[in-house]
Design a protein around this motif. Structure first.
Motif, PDB file in Angstrom:
ATOM      1  N   VAL A 157      58.204  62.858  19.620  1.00  0.00           N
ATOM      2  CA  VAL A 157      59.166  61.190  18.093  1.00  0.00           C
ATOM      3  C   VAL A 157      59.686  60.832  19.177  1.00  0.00           C
ATOM      4  O   VAL A 157      60.160  59.345  19.326  1.00  0.00           O
ATOM      5  CB  VAL A 157      59.658  61.626  16.575  1.00  0.00           C
ATOM      6  N   GLU A 158      60.565  61.105  19.968  1.00  0.00           N
ATOM      7  CA  GLU A 158      61.560  60.573  20.443  1.00  0.00           C
ATOM      8  C   GLU A 158      60.796  60.341  21.832  1.00  0.00           C
ATOM      9  O   GLU A 158      61.725  58.310  21.999  1.00  0.00           O
ATOM     10  CB  GLU A 158      62.152  61.344  21.571  1.00  0.00           C
ATOM     11  N   GLN A 159      60.025  59.808  22.435  1.00  0.00           N
ATOM     12  CA  GLN A 159      58.455  59.724  23.718  1.00  0.00           C
ATOM     13  C   GLN A 159      58.574  57.973  22.408  1.00  0.00           C
ATOM     14  O   GLN A 159      58.548  57.121  23.386  1.00  0.00           O
ATOM     15  CB  GLN A 159      58.541  60.100  24.007  1.00  0.00           C
ATOM     16  N   TYR A 160      57.872  59.107  21.812  1.00  0.00           N
ATOM     17  CA  TYR A 160      57.715  56.765  20.989  1.00  0.00           C
ATOM     18  C   TYR A 160      58.309  56.067  20.709  1.00  0.00           C
ATOM     19  O   TYR A 160      58.092  54.549  21.070  1.00  0.00           O
ATOM     20  CB  TYR A 160      56.674  57.706  20.014  1.00  0.00           C
ATOM     21  N   VAL A 161      59.781  56.499  20.057  1.00  0.00           N
ATOM     22  CA  VAL A 161      60.639  56.031  19.436  1.00  0.00           C
ATOM     23  C   VAL A 161      61.058  55.051  20.737  1.00  0.00           C
ATOM     24  O   VAL A 161      61.388  53.944  21.082  1.00  0.00           O
ATOM     25  CB  VAL A 161      62.030  56.123  18.960  1.00  0.00           C
ATOM     26  N   GLN A 162      61.194  55.208  21.891  1.00  0.00           N
ATOM     27  CA  GLN A 162      61.831  54.692  22.706  1.00  0.00           C
ATOM     28  C   GLN A 162      60.216  54.105  23.388  1.00  0.00           C
ATOM     29  O   GLN A 162      61.278  52.729  23.888  1.00  0.00           O
ATOM     30  CB  GLN A 162      61.829  56.016  24.198  1.00  0.00           C
ATOM     31  N   ARG A 163      58.854  53.944  23.435  1.00  0.00           N
ATOM     32  CA  ARG A 163      58.367  53.198  24.306  1.00  0.00           C
ATOM     33  C   ARG A 163      58.360  51.976  22.825  1.00  0.00           C
ATOM     34  O   ARG A 163      58.060  50.528  23.607  1.00  0.00           O
ATOM     35  CB  ARG A 163      57.312  54.038  24.922  1.00  0.00           C
ATOM     36  N   VAL A 164      58.505  51.937  21.968  1.00  0.00           N
ATOM     37  CA  VAL A 164      58.477  51.429  21.120  1.00  0.00           C
ATOM     38  C   VAL A 164      60.020  50.624  21.365  1.00  0.00           C
ATOM     39  O   VAL A 164      59.398  49.303  21.238  1.00  0.00           O
ATOM     40  CB  VAL A 164      58.301  51.941  19.351  1.00  0.00           C
ATOM     41  N   VAL A 165      61.350  51.065  21.025  1.00  0.00           N
ATOM     42  CA  VAL A 165      61.814  50.055  21.727  1.00  0.00           C
ATOM     43  C   VAL A 165      61.634  49.081  22.677  1.00  0.00           C
ATOM     44  O   VAL A 165      62.459  47.760  23.099  1.00  0.00           O
ATOM     45  CB  VAL A 165      63.273  50.875  21.772  1.00  0.00           C
ATOM     46  N   ARG A 166      61.205  49.932  24.112  1.00  0.00           N
ATOM     47  CA  ARG A 166      60.792  49.163  25.414  1.00  0.00           C
ATOM     48  C   ARG A 166      59.913  47.886  25.244  1.00  0.00           C
ATOM     49  O   ARG A 166      59.445  47.444  26.238  1.00  0.00           O
ATOM     50  CB  ARG A 166      60.711  50.287  26.521  1.00  0.00           C
ATOM     51  N   GLY A 167      59.259  47.843  24.161  1.00  0.00           N
ATOM     52  CA  GLY A 167      58.541  46.920  23.868  1.00  0.00           C
ATOM     53  C   GLY A 167      56.604  47.554  24.284  1.00  0.00           C
ATOM     54  O   GLY A 167      55.863  46.473  24.526  1.00  0.00           O
ATOM     55  N   GLU A 168      56.814  49.189  24.941  1.00  0.00           N
ATOM     56  CA  GLU A 168      55.464  49.289  25.231  1.00  0.00           C
ATOM     57  C   GLU A 168      54.636  49.691  24.376  1.00  0.00           C
ATOM     58  O   GLU A 168      53.445  50.067  24.876  1.00  0.00           O
ATOM     59  CB  GLU A 168      55.611  50.817  26.205  1.00  0.00           C
ATOM     60  N   LEU A 169      54.988  50.178  23.124  1.00  0.00           N
ATOM     61  CA  LEU A 169      54.204  50.667  21.799  1.00  0.00           C
ATOM     62  C   LEU A 169      54.512  49.215  20.399  1.00  0.00           C
ATOM     63  O   LEU A 169      55.898  48.980  21.248  1.00  0.00           O
ATOM     64  CB  LEU A 169      54.253  52.441  21.637  1.00  0.00           C
ATOM     65  N   SER A 170      54.054  49.349  20.061  1.00  0.00           N
ATOM     66  CA  SER A 170      54.306  48.605  18.799  1.00  0.00           C
ATOM     67  C   SER A 170      54.157  49.558  16.949  1.00  0.00           C
ATOM     68  O   SER A 170      52.852  50.120  17.321  1.00  0.00           O
ATOM     69  CB  SER A 170      53.191  47.233  19.243  1.00  0.00           C
TER      70      SER A 170
END
Length: 221
Positions: free
Chosen positions: A165-178
């Motif tokens: 989940v930490e990686q998922y949230v980081q990628r959402v914050v960076r705009g890589e995932l929505s």
């Protein structure tokens, strides 16, 4: 029945934010059920919960009405709280007094977002934006430090086998995932403070919450 006074209206005049009233409770329950089909039944807000919330902290309860019909189509629930940012992890139901809002602290200097929901038939009309605007206006009017909430990363359930989940949230914050919830809140100026395991029971977010913060620019927080 006299229509409630609008707090604000949508640009096209179709919808109005009002303070929730007891007669709305069954309609608010229906919005909750339609908005969170994966949420554990014992964690959903029912009509009795909404009546308690309105009685305890009426200013913090907002509903959106379709002006032409008077139909209740969206809502949000908030309480005042003191926040210990060094120990932010908590259980949802504990924070909201089992959904009755008995944990509301009239001296709390933060607004805690317990819930926000838009009936699926009325999504795409900017109703959540109206509700967040009403929340932020309330925060400014009361001179609170800001708004906190346990955001549900509702897209994580589909990614849980691929990444923590930490990686998922980081990628959402960076705009890589929505993410259907977290990405929207980030665009509204919220920041991620931390991740809360076992926040609630909902498969769509694998039971995680993301503690988010919006700071009132008019107050030193």
């Amino acid at each position: 029945m006299t229509p409630p006074s609008p707090i604000l209206t949508s640009p096209d005049g179709r919808f109005a934010v009002v303070q929730s009233e007891p007669w709305m409770a069954p309609h608010l329950e229906a919005i909750q059920a339609a908005s969170f089909p994966d949420l554990a039944p014992h964690e959903r807000m029912l009509a009795e919960h909404y009546r308690s919330q309105i009685a305890i902290f009426p200013e913090g309860q907002h509903a959106v009405l379709e002006v032409a019909t008077g139909r209740v189509v969206a809502c949000s629930t908030d309480l005042r709280a003191k926040v210990d940012f060094a120990h932010f992890a908590h259980k949802y139901l504990e924070a909201v007094g089992g959904n009755y809002l008995t944990t509301h602290d009239p001296m709390g200097d933060w607004l805690y977002g317990a819930d926000i929901g838009v009936h699926p038939e009325f999504r795409g009309h900017g109703l959540s934006t109206l509700l967040y605007t009403a929340r932020h206006r309330l925060i400014r009017r009361l001179g609170l430090k800001g708004h906190v909430a346990g955001a549900m990363p509702k897209g994580y359930g589909a990614h849980r086998e691929q990444m923590p989940v930490e990686q998922y949230v980081q990628r959402v914050v960076r705009g890589e995932l929505s993410d259907p919830v977290l990405s929207v809140q980030l665009r509204r100026g919220y920041a991620v403070w931390g991740i809360i395991p076992d926040y609630l029971e909902d498969a769509s977010c694998a039971n995680y919450g993301v503690f988010i913060v919006w700071r009132n620019p008019e107050v030193d927080s």
